[in-house]
Design a protein around this motif. Structure first.
Motif, PDB file in Angstrom:
ATOM      1  N   MET A 255       0.837  -1.205   0.000  1.00  0.00           N
ATOM      2  CA  MET A 255       0.000   0.000   0.000  1.00  0.00           C
ATOM      3  C   MET A 255       0.874   1.258   0.000  1.00  0.00           C
ATOM      4  SD  MET A 255      -1.043   2.606   2.228  1.00  0.00           S
ATOM      5  CE  MET A 255      -0.890   1.947   3.873  1.00  0.00           C
ATOM      6  N   GLN A 256       1.954   1.254   0.796  1.00  0.00           N
ATOM      7  CA  GLN A 256       2.833   2.419   0.854  1.00  0.00           C
ATOM      8  C   GLN A 256       3.520   2.654  -0.482  1.00  0.00           C
ATOM      9  OE1 GLN A 256       4.772   1.233   4.872  1.00  0.00           O
ATOM     10  NE2 GLN A 256       5.086   3.420   4.695  1.00  0.00           N
ATOM     11  N   LYS A 257       3.840   1.567  -1.181  1.00  0.00           N
ATOM     12  CA  LYS A 257       4.457   1.710  -2.497  1.00  0.00           C
ATOM     13  C   LYS A 257       3.513   2.447  -3.443  1.00  0.00           C
ATOM     14  CE  LYS A 257       6.429  -0.974  -6.325  1.00  0.00           C
ATOM     15  NZ  LYS A 257       6.678  -2.347  -6.854  1.00  0.00           N
ATOM     16  N   ALA A 258       2.233   2.084  -3.404  1.00  0.00           N
ATOM     17  CA  ALA A 258       1.250   2.756  -4.250  1.00  0.00           C
ATOM     18  C   ALA A 258       1.113   4.225  -3.861  1.00  0.00           C
ATOM     19  CB  ALA A 258      -0.107   2.048  -4.132  1.00  0.00           C
ATOM     20  N   ALA A 259       1.072   4.502  -2.558  1.00  0.00           N
ATOM     21  CA  ALA A 259       0.943   5.884  -2.091  1.00  0.00           C
ATOM     22  C   ALA A 259       2.157   6.709  -2.493  1.00  0.00           C
ATOM     23  CB  ALA A 259       0.768   5.896  -0.572  1.00  0.00           C
ATOM     24  N   LYS A 260       3.332   6.115  -2.391  1.00  0.00           N
ATOM     25  CA  LYS A 260       4.561   6.840  -2.730  1.00  0.00           C
ATOM     26  C   LYS A 260       4.592   7.175  -4.216  1.00  0.00           C
ATOM     27  CE  LYS A 260       8.172   5.450  -0.588  1.00  0.00           C
ATOM     28  NZ  LYS A 260       9.362   4.647  -0.148  1.00  0.00           N
ATOM     29  N   ILE A 261       4.138   6.253  -5.063  1.00  0.00           N
ATOM     30  CA  ILE A 261       4.123   6.493  -6.514  1.00  0.00           C
ATOM     31  C   ILE A 261       3.167   7.633  -6.856  1.00  0.00           C
ATOM     32  CG2 ILE A 261       3.365   5.465  -8.701  1.00  0.00           C
ATOM     33  CD1 ILE A 261       4.553   2.814  -7.675  1.00  0.00           C
TER      34      ILE A 261
ATOM     35  N   THR B 117       2.398   2.833 -12.698  1.00  0.00           N
ATOM     36  CA  THR B 117       2.554   1.399 -12.482  1.00  0.00           C
ATOM     37  C   THR B 117       3.015   1.117 -11.055  1.00  0.00           C
ATOM     38  OG1 THR B 117       3.126   1.050 -14.801  1.00  0.00           O
ATOM     39  CG2 THR B 117       3.745  -0.693 -13.240  1.00  0.00           C
ATOM     40  N   VAL B 118       2.244   0.325 -10.310  1.00  0.00           N
ATOM     41  CA  VAL B 118       2.598  -0.073  -8.947  1.00  0.00           C
ATOM     42  C   VAL B 118       3.318  -1.412  -8.971  1.00  0.00           C
ATOM     43  CG1 VAL B 118       1.725  -0.583  -6.624  1.00  0.00           C
ATOM     44  CG2 VAL B 118       0.633   1.186  -8.019  1.00  0.00           C
ATOM     45  N   SER B 119       2.797  -2.355  -9.741  1.00  0.00           N
ATOM     46  CA  SER B 119       3.414  -3.672  -9.894  1.00  0.00           C
ATOM     47  C   SER B 119       2.985  -4.238 -11.232  1.00  0.00           C
ATOM     48  CB  SER B 119       2.989  -4.604  -8.749  1.00  0.00           C
ATOM     49  OG  SER B 119       1.594  -4.879  -8.827  1.00  0.00           O
ATOM     50  N   GLY B 120       3.379  -5.453 -11.517  1.00  0.00           N
ATOM     51  CA  GLY B 120       3.038  -6.057 -12.810  1.00  0.00           C
ATOM     52  C   GLY B 120       1.558  -6.267 -12.991  1.00  0.00           C
ATOM     53  N   ASP B 121       0.814  -6.318 -11.878  1.00  0.00           N
ATOM     54  CA  ASP B 121      -0.633  -6.550 -11.995  1.00  0.00           C
ATOM     55  C   ASP B 121      -1.474  -5.423 -11.390  1.00  0.00           C
ATOM     56  OD1 ASP B 121      -0.265  -6.874  -9.326  1.00  0.00           O
ATOM     57  OD2 ASP B 121      -0.726  -9.010  -9.248  1.00  0.00           O
ATOM     58  N   CYS B 122      -0.819  -4.271 -11.166  1.00  0.00           N
ATOM     59  CA  CYS B 122      -1.574  -3.185 -10.521  1.00  0.00           C
ATOM     60  C   CYS B 122      -1.117  -1.829 -11.029  1.00  0.00           C
ATOM     61  CB  CYS B 122      -1.416  -3.272  -9.004  1.00  0.00           C
ATOM     62  SG  CYS B 122      -2.398  -2.057  -8.099  1.00  0.00           S
TER      63      CYS B 122
END
Length: 926
Positions: free
Chosen positions: A778-784, A843-848
């Motif tokens: 979740m933090q990775k998405a917020a940081k992006i 892009t957050v990850s390969g599927d998100c």
């Protein structure tokens, strides 16, 4: 106790926080091993932690090396005290015989124009005690200012009567056991300097006439005045040039009655010089060994003040270097002088008095070290004594193997006097003895005992005794029974032999026990450039100046009141100006202590940058503001306890925060157990900065604004745990600010102080790697999202719409579960539906992916122009860095730290260019 009725001030001030806590701690007796116990003999199932200070010299104020030692040792002491162990840390100060005598002599000459001889021993010792009382109190006050939690009721000075008794007793016992003996060997003496310049770095060649012939042997020396003590000329036995002279004699030009033989010895290098060497056993280390092998006489030609003694005509009574000049003149007149040639050499100077050192034969007292060294080595090899870091064991074994006997005599007026008495006789019929002969000496505890021993028959340095002399040995005191052996010896690796080994020697020999179970050796403090701390470089910093701050001008002023040579002051000022152009900012004690411990690695040296200490001052401010803000969520009279169980009402972020709290508690305990201070400081820093402040406190805002009562109640309990545990975890490093903040928590317990509160242990039931992995995603998405908002210059107050698009149910479910936290941390409204037009795709990850709606929030053309301008500047930076790094001599001429900084800047600039290119492409579609 400090008045806590007023609210916390808006801004953190080290001076305000540190003003009153230490006197209260001391008055409450928190630092005494008796605290909370009926007596020191009362068993404690958790055990004991006992340590003595490596006593600082009484010669002046503390430096950053002392501050590092105290920061480490106090954090260990406070940690073990909070773990519930019976804890004793003994303070003290060393009389520092040589250093103190030199300092007082210099001041005496500067202030009164007198030497110690002008005053006499008694008056001079009075002057030293005056200096000690002034300087020693200053050091103790500094130790308190640093927050060191010593038991001051047991403070020890190495010239205190109790310790003097221990020194005398140790010397007598060791002498009676045959471990101490008297012998005449080569020693070094310091002679006063000269007003005029003295020539060094030249080799003088002169000739000795062979007795009964016209032949001569030419020898060379850098100290021609020592030829008065020549007792032989040595040649190599295989040197064909001199074989016909073996067994003959040369004529000494100034000592006509002396027979000077030509001897053969393999140590002579035939290829060097003339292949003939003058031998002066009483004044040269190499010649001493030759003199012992060939049983030559040892003739001392200087007295202890550096004047020529003996029957040498006009040379007798002259100072050694004055005799040197006259001797060259007389040898020239006699036709014996041959030439002077340049000869690079190392001049042995005393680092304290700056006098040229002179080797001389002196009768001294020695300690036999062979057997004690074997036992000390075996203690480490068997694991009975543990040295940390382990690589220091190699140094230990090196010192123990081939160890020489230890000279314990001191030609000083200040310090312990060796309890040895020379026997003289009133009866003239009894032949007088020689002071070199040990049988005319008796070792005793008092003059009366010495007299008895003499009639029946016809300075151990105190630092080695410190672990048990401070406990009251040789008496069998309660402290000796309870606190010896110590738990740990902590000190710098540079004195592993000069102090650590000797404590092991005497502990095993006199008490039959190792003085401690473990030895932790910390690295040496160097400046930010990796240079050794030196007054002449201007990089020796008083820790008080880091705590309170100081201007550049005040730093300069300190140089004039120091013992620094006036010729070196300008160099020191230049060094200070380079490193501290704006002086040193106020950092406070807590920041200094934390910063010093954060620098500790397994390396032998640590480079200390004051700018990093200032960074930890900002960290203290973060703790202050975070706690002050968090306390607003606690209303009314409700009190909280740390003894809670999870009730199931906790939010996902509550559970994550408890997991992170359990993780940092485990990391801190592991770090302390392994003496890994970097791990412990890093764990607490990351917990406060990133987990608590940057994430959890932010996600609590919507809870306390719009959450249910149950959500708010669970959040308060979790937040209290985070603050209470967090302050206790960091308290060993930062005792002042943690006490100030911890006392203001709405606690239900009655514990008096954070320094005697329980240190948090492991909480495995709180730990959840699954929850931590979810929040990390979740933090990775917020940081992006935040990064994208920054790229498009969107202020935090401007809410954006963000659409989560995942092809994986797992990723989608995680972001849904933490949607409230994601919304708060990304400054966006989060949607789980089809995105609208005008979005930037992140892009957050390969599927998100997260689709961030920008349409209507920005003017595409203007933003493109801004980004293109920024991109052009970054490209210029990258080009310059690449050109610089491509130079042929880049790797050899550019310092490693600069190369590292350039590489980091190049990577960051290149990455930012790619982000701008991507942002521009998105804007073109708007």
């Amino acid at each position: 106790m400090k008045d806590l009725s007023q609210a916390l001030p808006d801004a953190y001030s080290p001076q305000y926080v540190e003003a009153a806590w230490y006197p209260w701690w001391e008055k409450q007796g928190f630092f005494s091993p008796e605290y909370g116990r009926k007596s020191i003999s009362e068993p404690n199932p958790k055990g004991k932690f006992v340590m003595v200070i490596p006593p600082p010299n009484v010669t002046g104020s503390l430096h950053l090396g002392h501050a590092l030692t105290n920061a480490i040792e106090d954090s260990l002491t406070r940690y073990n005290r909070m773990k519930g162990l019976t804890t004793l840390w003994v303070p003290g100060c060393d009389h520092a015989g040589i250093a103190t005598q030199v300092v007082v002599e210099k001041r005496l000459m500067r202030d009164e124009g007198k030497t110690r001889h002008d005053l006499g021993r008694e008056k001079f010792i009075e002057k030293v005690w005056e200096w000690k009382n002034k300087s020693g109190d200053r050091i103790y006050n500094q130790l308190k200012r640093i927050g060191s939690s010593y038991d001051w009721t047991r403070v020890a000075f190495t010239m205190d009567p109790k310790l003097c008794t221990a020194v005398t007793e140790a010397f007598v016992r060791l002498h009676e056991m045959g471990d101490i003996y008297r012998s005449s060997r080569l020693d070094i003496l310091l002679f006063p300097g000269y007003e005029e310049k003295i020539e060094f770095g030249v080799l003088h060649k002169f000739a000795y006439k062979v007795e009964g012939s016209d032949e001569e042997i030419v020898v060379a020396t850098t100290r021609i005045e020592t030829m008065l003590g020549d007792v032989a000329v040595a040649v190599h036995p295989k040197d064909e040039r001199y074989k016909h002279l073996h067994g003959k004699f040369v004529v000494h030009p100034f000592a006509k009655s002396r027979k000077v033989p030509i001897i053969c010895d393999d140590f002579v290098e035939m290829e060097f010089g003339t292949g003939a060497v003058k031998i002066t056993p009483a004044h040269d280390p190499n010649d001493y060994e030759v003199g012992v092998r060939h049983k030559l006489p040892f003739i001392t030609i200087f007295n202890d003040d550096g004047f020529v003694i003996g029957d040498y005509g006009e040379f007798t009574g002259m100072k050694r270097f004055h005799a040197r000049k006259l001797m060259l003149q007389r040898l020239t007149e006699l036709g014996f002088f041959r030439e002077t040639v340049n000869h690079p050499m190392v001049i042995p100077f005393c680092n304290r008095s700056k006098d040229v050192i002179e080797p001389m034969i002196k009768p001294q007292w020695y300690v036999k070290c062979g057997d004690m060294a074997k036992k000390a080595e075996e203690a480490v090899r068997s694991g009975e004594l543990k040295i940390i870091p382990e690589y220091n064991t190699k140094t230990w074994y090196h010192w123990m193997n081939g160890i020489m006997d230890w000279c314990v005599s001191r030609q000083l007026w200040w310090g312990h006097r060796i309890p040895a008495y020379y026997i003289t006789f009133n009866d003239s019929s009894i032949p007088a003895g020689s002071s070199d002969d040990e049988k005319y000496w008796v070792v005793a505890r008092s003059p009366a005992e010495a007299l008895n021993k003499a009639s029946e028959r016809f300075q151990v340095p105190d630092s080695g005794l410190f672990p048990f002399s401070v406990m009251g040995w040789p008496e069998n005191t309660p402290d000796v029974l309870e606190f010896y052996p110590n738990t740990l010896l902590e000190t710098g690796h540079d004195i592993i032999f000069f102090w650590v080994a000797r404590m092991v020697f005497f502990g095993q020999r006199l008490l039959g026990k190792l003085p401690f179970k473990e030895v932790f050796l910390h690295p040496m403090v160097r400046d930010a450039h990796g240079r050794k701390m030196s007054k002449s470089l201007g990089n020796v910093i008083d820790p008080m100046d880091v705590i309170t701050g100081i201007t550049l001008e005040a730093l300069h002023e300190q140089l004039y009141t120091s013992n620094l040579d006036p010729k070196e002051i300008d160099k020191a000022k230049a060094g200070q100006k380079q490193d501290y152009p704006n002086g040193i900012p106020e950092c406070g004690t807590d920041a200094l202590r934390f910063g010093l411990c954060a620098h500790i690695t397994q390396a032998r040296d640590c480079n200390l940058d004051i700018q990093r200490i200032q960074g930890y001052r900002f960290f203290c401010n973060k703790l202050w503001n975070a706690t002050k803000f968090a306390l607003l969520y606690f209303a009314g009279d409700e009190k909280f306890s740390t003894d809670i169980t999870l009730y199931g009402t906790e939010s996902p972020m509550d559970l994550w925060m408890l997991s992170r709290l359990a993780a940092v508690a485990e990391a801190c305990n592991q770090g302390f157990a392994a003496y890994d201070f970097m791990q412990t400081t890093k764990a607490t820093y990351n917990y406060w900065m990133y987990d608590l402040c940057d994430v959890y406190l932010e996600t609590l805002k919507p809870i306390f604004q719009n959450g249910t009562d149950d959500q708010k109640s669970a959040a308060r309990k979790t937040l209290f745990l985070c603050l209470d545990y967090g302050l206790r975890l960091i308290s060993p490093f930062m005792p002042f600010i943690t006490e100030e903040l911890w006392q203001r928590l709405p606690r239900s317990d009655k514990v008096a102080s954070v320094c005697v509160a329980a240190y948090p242990g492991k909480k495995p039931s709180w730990r959840s790697e699954e929850v931590e992995n979810e929040v990390e995603f979740m933090q990775k998405a917020a940081k992006i999202v935040r990064s994208a908002r920054s790229d498009y210059n969107l202020p935090n107050k401007t809410k954006t719409e963000a659409y989560v698009v995942c092809t994986s149910n797992q990723s989608n479910d995680i972001l849904k579960k933490y949607s409230l936290a994601l919304s708060t941390l990304s400054y966006s409204n989060i949607h789980f539906e089809a995105p609208t037009a005008g979005c930037a795709i992140l892009t957050v990850s390969g599927d998100c992916e997260v689709h961030l709606l920008l349409k209507g929030l920005i003017e595409a053309d203007k933003e493109i122009a801004k980004l293109e301008k920024k991109k052009a500047g970054l490209e210029q930076t990258v080009t310059k860095l690449q050109q610089s790094m491509a130079a042929n001599d880049y790797e050899t001429k550019v310092p490693a730290d600069v190369r590292e900084a350039n590489s980091e800047k190049l990577a960051q600039s290149s990455s930012e260019i790619q982000r701008i290119i991507s942002a521009v492409e998105t804007l073109k579609l708007m």
